[in-house]
Design a protein around this motif. Structure first.
Motif, PDB file in Angstrom:
ATOM      1  N   MET A  68      30.886  28.806   3.540  1.00  0.00           N
ATOM      2  CA  MET A  68      29.904  29.363   2.601  1.00  0.00           C
ATOM      3  C   MET A  68      28.516  29.299   3.232  1.00  0.00           C
ATOM      4  N   ALA A  69      27.809  30.405   3.152  1.00  0.00           N
ATOM      5  CA  ALA A  69      26.463  30.423   3.724  1.00  0.00           C
ATOM      6  C   ALA A  69      25.429  30.461   2.600  1.00  0.00           C
ATOM      7  N   TYR A  70      24.309  29.825   2.830  1.00  0.00           N
ATOM      8  CA  TYR A  70      23.175  29.936   1.918  1.00  0.00           C
ATOM      9  C   TYR A  70      22.266  31.060   2.414  1.00  0.00           C
ATOM     10  N   VAL A  71      21.475  31.620   1.522  1.00  0.00           N
ATOM     11  CA  VAL A  71      20.597  32.722   1.927  1.00  0.00           C
ATOM     12  C   VAL A  71      19.415  32.221   2.758  1.00  0.00           C
ATOM     13  N   PHE A  72      19.119  30.955   2.670  1.00  0.00           N
ATOM     14  CA  PHE A  72      18.198  30.325   3.634  1.00  0.00           C
ATOM     15  C   PHE A  72      18.670  28.892   3.807  1.00  0.00           C
ATOM     16  N   SER A  73      18.120  28.185   4.775  1.00  0.00           N
ATOM     17  CA  SER A  73      18.667  26.865   5.098  1.00  0.00           C
ATOM     18  C   SER A  73      18.513  25.925   3.909  1.00  0.00           C
ATOM     19  N   GLU A  74      19.548  25.105   3.693  1.00  0.00           N
ATOM     20  CA  GLU A  74      19.554  24.247   2.515  1.00  0.00           C
ATOM     21  C   GLU A  74      18.519  23.138   2.650  1.00  0.00           C
ATOM     22  N   GLN A 107      18.503  16.324   1.445  1.00  0.00           N
ATOM     23  CA  GLN A 107      18.733  15.472   0.274  1.00  0.00           C
ATOM     24  C   GLN A 107      17.631  14.410   0.200  1.00  0.00           C
TER      25      GLN A 107
END
Ligand code: MN
Length: 231
Positions: free
Chosen positions: A1-7, A10
């Protein structure tokens, strides 16, 4: 799964005597939990049910840091507090079981844009602008229960440039740590990673750029921050 920008990273707090860190899920705070502070803020310190608000998890700032003076306020206050760090949780936790969910304790400063908080109170609006800004939760390393136990007493103090401003004791909490956990868990499911700031003793007051803030809870930890200019 890819995010639309870097996560995002935390948010976390160091744990003393280990290289492991405590991941922060939510930060809850109790309002008015010492009688003398309730009085100084113009309220009757009866045992009306405690109320809670939140700061974002990325508001944590390690002790020893420069604290950036926040924008849009001319009256930023310190509130020194004992912080509870949860390792588990649930809903409707009984008072008797509450402490079994505690990982450890820390010392935090609930930094408050008092002028914005007062404005929001007067208008009946939420407190976020006063309480939940960037870097508004300086905190020490977390001390595991195996080291500090469950503090029921101990001086809670804060100095600004060596001048003693706040001087209370954990034993003066209107609502105890087990009671806070129990009541909070009726409103929200508590989970591992939650931090709970337990309220501040009397003596809150303003800080300004250049101030050195030091505080502590006896038997737990001591915190230090320097107030830097807005960035
Ligand atoms: Mn507070």
């Amino acid at each position: 799964m890819a995010y639309v920008f870097s996560e995002f990273s935390q948010p976390s707090v160091a744990v003393c005597n280990t290289s492991s860190r405590f991941p922060v899920r939510r930060i809850y705070l109790v309002g008015r939990n010492y009688a003398a502070h309730a009085r100084e803020m113009g309220h009757d310190p009866d045992r009306e049910k405690p109320f809670f608000f939140q700061k974002p998890s990325d508001a944590v700032l390690p002790s020893g840091s420069d604290f950036p003076y926040p924008p849009l306020s001319k009256n930023v206050h310190h509130e020194i507090e004992l912080v509870v760090a949860m390792k588990s949780g649930g809903r409707d936790i009984g008072v008797d079981a509450a402490l079994t969910h505690v990982f450890g304790y820390a010392v935090g400063i609930d930094i408050t844009r008092r002028d914005l908080q007062q404005e929001m109170k007067l208008k009946g609006r939420p407190w976020e602008a006063g309480k939940s800004f960037d870097c508004s939760a300086p905190i020490t390393d977390i001390v595991p229960v195996s080291i500090c136990g469950h503090p029921e007493q101990g001086r809670v103090w804060l100095k600004v440039n060596e001048e003693l401003r706040q001087d209370g004791d954990v034993s003066q909490l209107i609502w105890s740590v087990p009671e806070i956990i129990s009541i909070l868990s009726t409103l929200f499911r508590i989970e591992a990673g939650d931090l709970i700031f337990t309220g501040t003793p009397a003596g809150v007051g303003p800080i300004t750029v250049g101030d050195k803030i030091a505080g502590g809870v006896a038997g737990v930890a001591e915190i230090e921050i320097s107030v830097a200019g807005d960035k």
